[in-house]
Design an enzyme around this catalytic site. Structure first.
Site, PDB file in Angstrom:
ATOM      1  N   LEU A  36      26.639 -10.076  -0.977  1.00 29.14           N
ATOM      2  CA  LEU A  36      25.194 -10.229  -1.167  1.00 29.14           C
ATOM      3  C   LEU A  36      24.886 -10.225  -2.662  1.00 29.14           C
ATOM      4  O   LEU A  36      25.544  -9.545  -3.441  1.00 29.14           O
ATOM      5  CB  LEU A  36      24.444  -9.062  -0.509  1.00 29.14           C
ATOM      6  CG  LEU A  36      24.224  -9.125   0.992  1.00 29.14           C
ATOM      7  CD1 LEU A  36      23.475  -7.874   1.446  1.00 29.14           C
ATOM      8  CD2 LEU A  36      23.437 -10.367   1.393  1.00 29.14           C
ATOM      9  N   GLY A  37      23.862 -10.971  -3.045  1.00 30.17           N
ATOM     10  CA  GLY A  37      23.495 -11.018  -4.467  1.00 30.17           C
ATOM     11  C   GLY A  37      23.854 -12.350  -5.104  1.00 30.17           C
ATOM     12  O   GLY A  37      23.333 -12.705  -6.166  1.00 30.17           O
ATOM     13  N   GLY A 178      27.966 -26.513 -25.139  1.00 28.09           N
ATOM     14  CA  GLY A 178      27.194 -25.485 -25.860  1.00 28.09           C
ATOM     15  C   GLY A 178      25.853 -25.221 -25.197  1.00 28.09           C
ATOM     16  O   GLY A 178      24.827 -25.137 -25.866  1.00 28.09           O
ATOM     17  N   GLU A 200      30.060 -29.484 -28.309  1.00 28.92           N
ATOM     18  CA  GLU A 200      28.847 -29.890 -27.595  1.00 28.92           C
ATOM     19  C   GLU A 200      28.651 -31.392 -27.761  1.00 28.92           C
ATOM     20  O   GLU A 200      28.659 -31.909 -28.876  1.00 28.92           O
ATOM     21  CB  GLU A 200      27.642 -29.102 -28.144  1.00 28.92           C
ATOM     22  CG  GLU A 200      26.282 -29.605 -27.712  1.00 28.92           C
ATOM     23  CD  GLU A 200      26.092 -29.709 -26.196  1.00 28.92           C
ATOM     24  OE1 GLU A 200      26.380 -28.738 -25.483  1.00 28.92           O
ATOM     25  OE2 GLU A 200      25.669 -30.804 -25.739  1.00 28.92           O
ATOM     26  N   GLY A 263      27.846 -27.271 -17.095  1.00 32.09           N
ATOM     27  CA  GLY A 263      26.778 -27.344 -16.109  1.00 32.09           C
ATOM     28  C   GLY A 263      27.208 -26.893 -14.729  1.00 32.09           C
ATOM     29  O   GLY A 263      28.390 -26.660 -14.473  1.00 32.09           O
ATOM     30  N   ASP A 303      18.991 -22.835  -6.648  1.00 34.97           N
ATOM     31  CA  ASP A 303      19.781 -23.871  -7.323  1.00 34.97           C
ATOM     32  C   ASP A 303      20.041 -25.098  -6.451  1.00 34.97           C
ATOM     33  O   ASP A 303      20.305 -26.177  -6.968  1.00 34.97           O
ATOM     34  CB  ASP A 303      21.139 -23.303  -7.770  1.00 34.97           C
ATOM     35  CG  ASP A 303      21.007 -22.378  -8.971  1.00 34.97           C
ATOM     36  OD1 ASP A 303      19.866 -22.073  -9.362  1.00 34.97           O
ATOM     37  OD2 ASP A 303      22.050 -21.950  -9.511  1.00 34.97           O
ATOM     38  N   ALA A 311      17.611 -17.698 -11.855  1.00 35.40           N
ATOM     39  CA  ALA A 311      17.405 -16.738 -10.763  1.00 35.40           C
ATOM     40  C   ALA A 311      15.917 -16.451 -10.549  1.00 35.40           C
ATOM     41  O   ALA A 311      15.463 -16.335  -9.415  1.00 35.40           O
ATOM     42  CB  ALA A 311      18.157 -15.445 -11.072  1.00 35.40           C
ATOM     43  N   HIS A 437       0.981  -0.929 -31.266  1.00 33.92           N
ATOM     44  CA  HIS A 437       1.557  -0.968 -32.625  1.00 33.92           C
ATOM     45  C   HIS A 437       2.390   0.285 -32.848  1.00 33.92           C
ATOM     46  O   HIS A 437       1.941   1.371 -32.502  1.00 33.92           O
ATOM     47  CB  HIS A 437       0.425  -1.030 -33.658  1.00 33.92           C
ATOM     48  CG  HIS A 437       0.947  -0.994 -35.064  1.00 33.92           C
ATOM     49  ND1 HIS A 437       1.524  -2.110 -35.651  1.00 33.92           N
ATOM     50  CD2 HIS A 437       1.015  -0.004 -35.979  1.00 33.92           C
ATOM     51  CE1 HIS A 437       1.909  -1.793 -36.887  1.00 33.92           C
ATOM     52  NE2 HIS A 437       1.610  -0.509 -37.107  1.00 33.92           N
TER      53      HIS A 437
HETATM   54  P1  NAI Z   1      23.919 -26.263 -19.316  1.00 33.75           P
HETATM   55  O1  NAI Z   1      23.385 -27.456 -18.644  1.00 33.75           O
HETATM   56  O2  NAI Z   1      23.002 -25.208 -19.827  1.00 33.75           O
HETATM   57  O3  NAI Z   1      24.811 -26.711 -20.576  1.00 33.75           O
HETATM   58  C1  NAI Z   1      25.892 -27.594 -20.483  1.00 33.75           C
HETATM   59  C2  NAI Z   1      26.155 -28.169 -21.853  1.00 33.75           C
HETATM   60  O4  NAI Z   1      27.358 -28.913 -21.834  1.00 33.75           O
HETATM   61  C3  NAI Z   1      25.064 -29.131 -22.314  1.00 33.75           C
HETATM   62  O5  NAI Z   1      24.674 -28.731 -23.603  1.00 33.75           O
HETATM   63  C4  NAI Z   1      25.758 -30.490 -22.303  1.00 33.75           C
HETATM   64  O6  NAI Z   1      25.249 -31.365 -23.271  1.00 33.75           O
HETATM   65  C5  NAI Z   1      27.189 -30.101 -22.590  1.00 33.75           C
HETATM   66  N1  NAI Z   1      28.226 -31.045 -22.132  1.00 33.75           N
HETATM   67  C6  NAI Z   1      28.259 -31.720 -20.951  1.00 33.75           C
HETATM   68  N2  NAI Z   1      29.402 -32.447 -20.868  1.00 33.75           N
HETATM   69  C7  NAI Z   1      30.104 -32.211 -22.000  1.00 33.75           C
HETATM   70  C8  NAI Z   1      31.379 -32.636 -22.496  1.00 33.75           C
HETATM   71  N3  NAI Z   1      32.159 -33.467 -21.794  1.00 33.75           N
HETATM   72  N4  NAI Z   1      31.795 -32.206 -23.716  1.00 33.75           N
HETATM   73  C9  NAI Z   1      30.991 -31.354 -24.417  1.00 33.75           C
HETATM   74  N5  NAI Z   1      29.815 -30.914 -24.002  1.00 33.75           N
HETATM   75  C10 NAI Z   1      29.362 -31.321 -22.798  1.00 33.75           C
HETATM   76  O7  NAI Z   1      25.000 -25.647 -18.298  1.00 33.75           O
HETATM   77  P2  NAI Z   1      25.741 -24.246 -18.280  1.00 33.75           P
HETATM   78  O8  NAI Z   1      25.704 -23.602 -19.614  1.00 33.75           O
HETATM   79  O9  NAI Z   1      27.068 -24.513 -17.666  1.00 33.75           O
HETATM   80  O10 NAI Z   1      24.856 -23.386 -17.303  1.00 33.75           O
HETATM   81  C11 NAI Z   1      24.698 -23.781 -15.925  1.00 33.75           C
HETATM   82  C12 NAI Z   1      23.384 -23.310 -15.379  1.00 33.75           C
HETATM   83  O11 NAI Z   1      23.328 -21.909 -15.302  1.00 33.75           O
HETATM   84  C13 NAI Z   1      22.227 -23.772 -16.229  1.00 33.75           C
HETATM   85  O12 NAI Z   1      21.284 -24.416 -15.421  1.00 33.75           O
HETATM   86  C14 NAI Z   1      21.664 -22.509 -16.820  1.00 33.75           C
HETATM   87  O13 NAI Z   1      20.268 -22.550 -16.928  1.00 33.75           O
HETATM   88  C15 NAI Z   1      22.120 -21.429 -15.857  1.00 33.75           C
HETATM   89  N6  NAI Z   1      22.344 -20.202 -16.604  1.00 33.75           N
HETATM   90  C16 NAI Z   1      21.284 -19.512 -17.096  1.00 33.75           C
HETATM   91  C17 NAI Z   1      21.472 -18.395 -17.859  1.00 33.75           C
HETATM   92  C18 NAI Z   1      20.281 -17.691 -18.422  1.00 33.75           C
HETATM   93  O14 NAI Z   1      19.169 -17.901 -17.955  1.00 33.75           O
HETATM   94  N7  NAI Z   1      20.443 -16.855 -19.446  1.00 33.75           N
HETATM   95  C19 NAI Z   1      22.798 -17.878 -18.164  1.00 33.75           C
HETATM   96  C20 NAI Z   1      23.848 -18.706 -17.645  1.00 33.75           C
HETATM   97  C21 NAI Z   1      23.612 -19.806 -16.875  1.00 33.75           C
END
Ligand code: NAI
Length: 449
Positions: A36-37, A178, A200, A263, A303, A311, A437
């Site tokens: 779960l989770g 990145g 990236e 991604g 998702d 989330a 403040h």
């Molecule tokens: P992402 O979509 O945030 O980033 C993937 C990055 O990889 C993009 O910058 C893209 O341009 C790059 N990329 C794609 N193909 C590539 C290649 N062949 N070579 C080099 N760069 C390439 O996906 P990520 O970081 O894997 O996260 C997945 C999901 O999880 C996202 O939707 C994110 O919002 C979510 N997530 C959210 C977090 C938070 O809210 N703090 C923490 C971790 C994940």
């Protein structure tokens, strides 16, 4: 066994939907094949934030002398960092279990498979049993996307799951992508001494976040020794060698470990979704503003829709779906325009509402109010030599369109911005609120002048 509501997937979308439906007196069943989770609690948000907090503590202790505090021979123990992470996950998973039982939800720890829909009744198989339900909420989440890069499949490449189970610190790490995951792990491993390179594809990290904020973060991590290769594609992986193609040619990076973070993709296979024949688009399930799919009685949240893989979005979508199922007189449609986004690096960066890039693309006029974080007394007191930014984007009538922050605790401050944007507040309305403040939150009042 017939239920009012069946839910497949026990992540933030699924457990929220189950809790809300169960607490409202609907007979509810939740299917979860793992723990779960979901990803968030077991191998995403919570474990990463737990280990990032250890890394932040390590950074703070190493820099303690700047605050007049001596801390010598500062060290870390990766085993204990990871063990604590597991303890946190266990504690929170137990909390969800309690939540389910308090709401009277039947939890089935098994893989569910949709058998089909007959009239208004949906049939789901799990284990050796068949279950029926009037409504079904699909919350199967997403999985890591492994890009078709030659050699990547056979290389012992990490995804976020393996990185979270690291037993030893790699001397070097090549991060492919990145984005949010890439930057949070780059931050963790950089803090603990690994030599980190980030490749990236686009010309700036963190697509979707404010570009100026992303550039500031990149500059900060460059200063700390992370090597960024933006505008570059990984073309092949051979053991520890990563081939990269950029505008000025090809080169090779060497990494003891490689992390693929390009991604995530919605999970649509493996649970009989095809029996419903519902509409999908760009790899996600199509839903309306009440999270209804194209099949009557079937909803999708989190998702699996591929819309906003966060989330907190999943939770809001689940609340929307259940309110609709409960037939609340005026169910509130799901809105995406003020969802906060946070990257838990150190410093954190966060945003809510539109970015300048989106406003320009849409041709919407806006003005910028921007101040450095050092305009906040509390920020200066707690961030020796720290830099940061608070940027607010306003429409012509001064309605808040977007807020973007660099600097701790951006993850907490962004809630204020999200509420203000979500409620359609104008600059003057937010500025007339009383902020305690000294807090870093005063920076928003400061920016609005
Ligand atoms: P992402 O979509 O945030 O980033 C993937 C990055 O990889 C993009 O910058 C893209 O341009 C790059 N990329 C794609 N193909 C590539 C290649 N062949 N070579 C080099 N760069 C390439 O996906 P990520 O970081 O894997 O996260 C997945 C999901 O999880 C996202 O939707 C994110 O919002 C979510 N997530 C959210 C977090 C938070 O809210 N703090 C923490 C971790 C994940």
């Amino acid at each position: 066994m017939k239920y009012d509501v069946a839910i497949i997937g026990g992540g933030p979308a699924g457990y929220t939907a189950a809790q809300k439906a169960g607490a409202a007196g609907r007979s509810t069943i939740l299917f979860e094949k793992n723990a779960l989770g979901g990803v968030c609690l077991n191998e995403g948000c919570i474990p990463t934030k737990t280990i990032l907090y250890s890394a932040k503590m390590f950074d703070t202790a190493k820099g303690a002398v700047k605050y007049g505090v001596g801390a010598e021979n500062v060290s870390f123990d990766l085993g204990r960092i990871m063990a604590r992470k597991q303890k946190v996950v266990r504690k929170l998973t137990a909390g969800i279990r309690t939540l389910m039982s308090e709401a009277g939800v039947a939890v089935v720890q098994a893989e569910a498979r949709i058998q089909g829909r007959d009239g208004g009744t949906l049939t789901i198989a799990a284990g050796d049993e068949l279950y029926e339900a009037d409504r079904l909420i699909l919350c199967t989440g997403s999985e890591t996307f492994i890009p078709p890069i030659p050699g990547l499949e056979v290389a012992t490449c990490w995804t976020s799951r393996e990185a979270l189970m690291a037993k030893e610190m790699p001397a070097s790490l090549v991060v492919i992508g990145g984005g949010v995951i890439g930057m949070e792990f780059a931050s963790f491993f950089n803090s603990l001494g690994t030599e980190v390179s980030v490749v990236e594809m686009l010309d700036e990290i963190l697509p979707g976040m404010d570009r100026e904020a992303a550039a500031m973060l990149r500059a900060e991590y460059t200063r700390r020794g992370v090597a960024f290769h933006t505008g570059c594609r990984v073309t092949g992986v051979d053991g520890g060698l990563v081939e990269v193609a950029g505008s000025s040619g090809t080169f090779t990076l060497r990494g003891e470990k490689t992390l693929a973070s390009v991604g995530r993709r919605p999970v649509l296979r493996g649970f009989g979704l095809e029996t419903l024949g519902l509409e999908t688009k760009n790899g996600g399930v199509c839903v309306d503003a009440f999270m209804r799919t194209s099949v009557t009685g079937v909803y999708a949240c989190g998702d699996i829709t591929g819309r906003s893989m966060l989330a907190h979005t999943a939770v809001a979508e689940a609340e929307t779906a259940v309110a609709h199922i409960l037939g609340r007189r005026e169910p509130v449609a799901m809105s995406y325009h003020a969802i906060p986004a946070v990257v838990y690096t150190n410093p954190e960066i966060a945003g809510a509402g539109a970015t300048e890039e989106v406003l320009r693309e849409e041709g919407r006029p806006y003005t910028v109010r921007k101040v450095p974080m050092t305009f906040s007394g509390r920020f200066v007191a707690e961030n020796e030599m720290g830099t940061g930014m608070c940027k607010m984007l306003l429409a012509e009538d001064e309605t808040l369109l977007g807020v973007h922050l660099v600097g701790n605790p951006a993850s907490e401050l962004i809630t204020i911005a999200s509420i203000a944007i979500g409620r359609g507040m104008k600059a003057g309305e937010l500025a007339s609120c009383i902020f305690p403040h000294p807090t870093v939150s005063e920076i928003m009042k400061e920016a609005l002048g």
